[in-house]
Design an enzyme around this catalytic site. Structure first.
Site, PDB file in Angstrom:
ATOM      1  N   ASP A 225       0.827  -1.206   0.000  1.00 51.14           N
ATOM      2  CA  ASP A 225       0.000   0.000   0.000  1.00 51.14           C
ATOM      3  C   ASP A 225       0.863   1.259   0.000  1.00 51.14           C
ATOM      4  O   ASP A 225       1.985   1.261   0.527  1.00 51.14           O
ATOM      5  CB  ASP A 225      -0.910   0.016   1.227  1.00 51.14           C
ATOM      6  CG  ASP A 225      -2.338  -0.375   0.882  1.00 51.14           C
ATOM      7  OD1 ASP A 225      -2.658  -0.487  -0.315  1.00 51.14           O
ATOM      8  OD2 ASP A 225      -3.140  -0.571   1.818  1.00 51.14           O
TER       9      ASP A 225
ATOM     10  N   HIS B 166       0.664   0.897   8.814  1.00 49.23           N
ATOM     11  CA  HIS B 166      -0.412   1.288   7.901  1.00 49.23           C
ATOM     12  C   HIS B 166      -1.403   2.170   8.653  1.00 49.23           C
ATOM     13  O   HIS B 166      -1.553   2.054   9.862  1.00 49.23           O
ATOM     14  CB  HIS B 166      -1.106   0.029   7.359  1.00 49.23           C
ATOM     15  CG  HIS B 166      -2.089   0.273   6.264  1.00 49.23           C
ATOM     16  ND1 HIS B 166      -3.393   0.652   6.509  1.00 49.23           N
ATOM     17  CD2 HIS B 166      -1.967   0.193   4.918  1.00 49.23           C
ATOM     18  CE1 HIS B 166      -4.034   0.794   5.355  1.00 49.23           C
ATOM     19  NE2 HIS B 166      -3.178   0.527   4.374  1.00 49.23           N
TER      20      HIS B 166
ATOM     21  N   ASP C 203      -8.572  -8.757  -1.358  1.00 51.73           N
ATOM     22  CA  ASP C 203      -7.488  -9.542  -0.760  1.00 51.73           C
ATOM     23  C   ASP C 203      -8.019 -10.821  -0.114  1.00 51.73           C
ATOM     24  O   ASP C 203      -7.412 -11.894  -0.235  1.00 51.73           O
ATOM     25  CB  ASP C 203      -6.699  -8.707   0.258  1.00 51.73           C
ATOM     26  CG  ASP C 203      -7.587  -7.877   1.182  1.00 51.73           C
ATOM     27  OD1 ASP C 203      -8.812  -8.107   1.226  1.00 51.73           O
ATOM     28  OD2 ASP C 203      -7.056  -6.983   1.871  1.00 51.73           O
TER      29      ASP C 203
END
Length: 634
Positions: free
Chosen positions: A257, A393, A369
């Site tokens: 990401d 994240h 995912d």
């Protein structure tokens, strides 16, 4: 003449150099409860080195520096690991192992005097769980560890794998630049990197950043930058998957990401673990909170097919804080944790799996995912969430997807994933869970979210062929749809709103959190009757009746009022929720029909989606998507 054994480093001991105090708890444990406060016992000298002060002791029994022996025993044929530690000064190094119960014991020790010490350690008694790690105790003088690594013996035929790293970004130029820099600047990553693919789907493009040229130069022809229409995470990551398939060198693609901070060593560990795995294996990384750096959101999740939702694996829990509870102090973390999937904040996928089962489901974002790993599992390919592999994240705790356009994708893709991979009759609890979710949102006057959920179900019933057809347009459609609802409009100028004033009649008496499930059921029944039968107070549209903080929003807080100001999760302003009896009736009836249809048509829908899955996820189908979006794959 006998050949020299070939040992391959698979876990290098590393340390943080960025100066964020709580991060150190993930790398070093002092055993005194103050691992998040470096300075008293040690000093981090560099990326691979640390200085221990006289008469001090430090431990590598940490998230990033313990060796996950249980996972190596379970998923590889490796049965021995070599620990090499280079040290300056005098002291004692001790090696420990833990059991699945979290109990630790010393298995070896050695006094050192400015030398490299080595230990040969078996990986034979960790089937249920356990780690290896080492401690260093200094003598009267300082000790410096300059290098330490865990290595395994490779056969003569073993070949190291290369990886395509794929970063998808949308208007997060600085995050993307930092990711590219972190990957490109690490010499160990360079050894495993085939290409770094940046898929830019934004309107503020990464290539316009002042330092992009400098970052690009460091990678040279290993960097491939592509701009394309915004096709969400599934469209961006599928592009990276396609690019990995075009390279004869890439054995893997690693999805990363943009809104994350990498631990570059984790990339190498994921590749090397996959290199030694018995079967092609998806290797996932954990998610650490970007705003609370010592907290691990999850190290593995499983799929509950009874309601098509996720749960933490085994005895683990969400949000483990290593600054508060170290690895040594948390027995449940020593157990082997199986997983059904891993989030694509960081996830390595062998290209062999892509060639066999296809690319991502074309769903823009959310559940792509999960669905992919479940599909891989059905073909015999496991997902392993490997401890010591992770990124930082952006966390979920300040997000409420029911108050954004993302609720459409969450609900639609949850149902689609259930249709594809739930083997429970009629989807198990999912139709009922979906209906009750609508009722809860109606109780909270979130009519925009219910409209999105209903649109999501209608689009599910349109069939699998519609998924790629709406990939490029659906986000803008539902964002536009939300603008028609007052609960979706955030007002930043609070002074422009009328004062809070109670106008609804008190019908239910004092409302507080229900004390037990029976009380909750009784209160829900009373709230439902009130919202269906009693017309809303006229004054509730002139003045809000209550202010509710974003973190406090629950259905029972709306039980005795007809309007409220609800603060937005991002803290920018408030939305004025207003009860509408006619909307309540209409949406409730629509919810009954839509969810009953799910229950009745589950078998036929499931059959249709499963039949079409290989077509809509094929590389050819994705090439057509990119061509129609104006950015064909060369």
């Amino acid at each position: 003449m006998a050949e020299t054994p070939r040992y391959v480093p698979v876990n290098r001991v590393v340390f943080p150099t960025e100066g964020v105090a709580e991060v150190s708890a993930l790398y070093v444990d002092t055993g005194t409860g103050d691992g998040s406060q470096p300075g008293a016992d040690y000093e981090i000298v560099g990326r691979r080195s640390i200085r221990i002060y006289p008469h001090k002791r430090i431990s590598m029994s940490t998230y990033f520096n313990a060796f996950p022996a249980a996972y190596w025993q379970r998923w590889t044929t490796v049965r021995n690991v070599r620990l090499s530690i280079s040290l300056e000064g005098k002291g004692l190094v001790s090696v420990y192992k833990s059991s699945a119960r979290g109990r630790s014991s010393a298995v070896a020790s050695k006094r050192f005097d400015s030398e490299t010490v080595e230990f040969e350690l078996p990986i034979t008694s960790f089937v249920d769980g356990g780690f290896y790690w080492f401690d260093i105790a200094s003598g009267a003088g300082e000790v410096e560890l300059s290098n330490a690594e865990w290595s395994v013996l490779a056969s003569d035929s073993w070949e190291p794998g290369k990886v395509t790293v794929g970063i998808t970004t949308f208007n997060r130029q600085r995050y993307a630049i930092n990711q590219v820099r972190a990957v490109g600047a690490n010499p160990d990553v360079a050894d495993v990197l085939d290409r770094l693919v940046v898929v830019d789907q934004g309107t503020n493009v990464v290539a316009d950043e002042a330092d992009f040229a400098e970052v690009s130069a460091a990678l040279g022809d290993k960097l491939y930058y592509v701009q394309q229409a915004n096709l969400g995470g599934s469209g961006g990551f599928s592009r990276a998957m396609l690019e990995s398939l075009s390279s004869a060198e890439s054995k893997y693609v690693l999805l990363l990401d943009d809104d994350a901070i990498s631990e570059p060593e984790a990339i190498v560990r994921a590749v090397r673990f996959a290199d030694f795995a018995v079967t092609p294996t998806i290797v996932g990384g954990g998610m650490l909170h970007l705003d609370d750096r010592s907290v691990l959101y999850t190290q593995g999740e499983v799929w509950d097919q009874r309601k098509s939702w996720m749960l933490p694996s085994g005895a683990s829990e969400y949000d483990q804080d290593y600054a508060e509870d170290t690895l040594r102090e948390t027995p449940e973390l020593h157990r082997f944790l199986g997983a059904d999937f891993n989030g694509w904040w960081m996830c390595l996928i062998p290209t062999q799996i892509l060639r066999e089962i296809g690319l991502s489901l074309p769903v823009f974002l959310k559940f792509d995912d999960i669905e992919f790993s479940l599909r891989a599992r059905d073909h015999g390919y496991p997902t392993v969430c490997l401890p010591g592999v992770a990124v930082w994240h952006m966390a979920w705790h300040d997000k409420d997807p029911t108050r954004t356009w993302e609720e459409y994708f969450i609900h639609r893709n949850r149902v689609v994933t259930g249709l594809l991979h739930s083997h429970v009759k009629r989807g198990g609890y999912l139709p009922l869970h979906s209906f009750l979710g609508d009722v809860k949102l109606l109780f909270m006057l979130q009519y925009s979210a219910v409209e999105l959920r209903h649109q999501a179900l209608k689009d599910v019933y349109a069939g699998p062929r519609a998924l790629p057809e709406v990939l490029a347009t659906k986000q803008s459609e539902i964002r536009e749809l939300r603008t028609n609802f007052v609960d979706a409009r955030v007002v930043e100028d609070l002074a422009s709103l009328p004062p809070v004033k109670r106008s609804s009649r008190v019908i239910l008496g004092g409302v507080s959190r229900p004390s037990n499930p029976i009380a909750a059921l009784i209160l829900a029944g009373r709230v439902g009757v009130r919202q269906l039968l009693i017309k809303e107070a006229k004054g509730s549209k002139r003045n809000p009746e209550r202010v509710i903080a974003a973190q406090d929003i629950t259905w029972w807080r709306f039980a005795d009022i007809d309007s409220a100001l609800v603060t937005s999760p991002d803290g920018l302003g408030v939305a004025w929720y207003q009860r509408d009896r006619s909307k309540m009736r209409g949406y409730l009836w629509s919810s009954v029909k839509l969810n009953l249809r799910m229950w009745r048509k589950w078998h036929a829908l499931s059959h249709d989606y499963r039949d079409q899955l290989s077509d809509i996820t094929s590389p050819e189908s994705w090439r057509q998507v990119y061509a129609e979006a104006g950015t064909p794959v060369v």
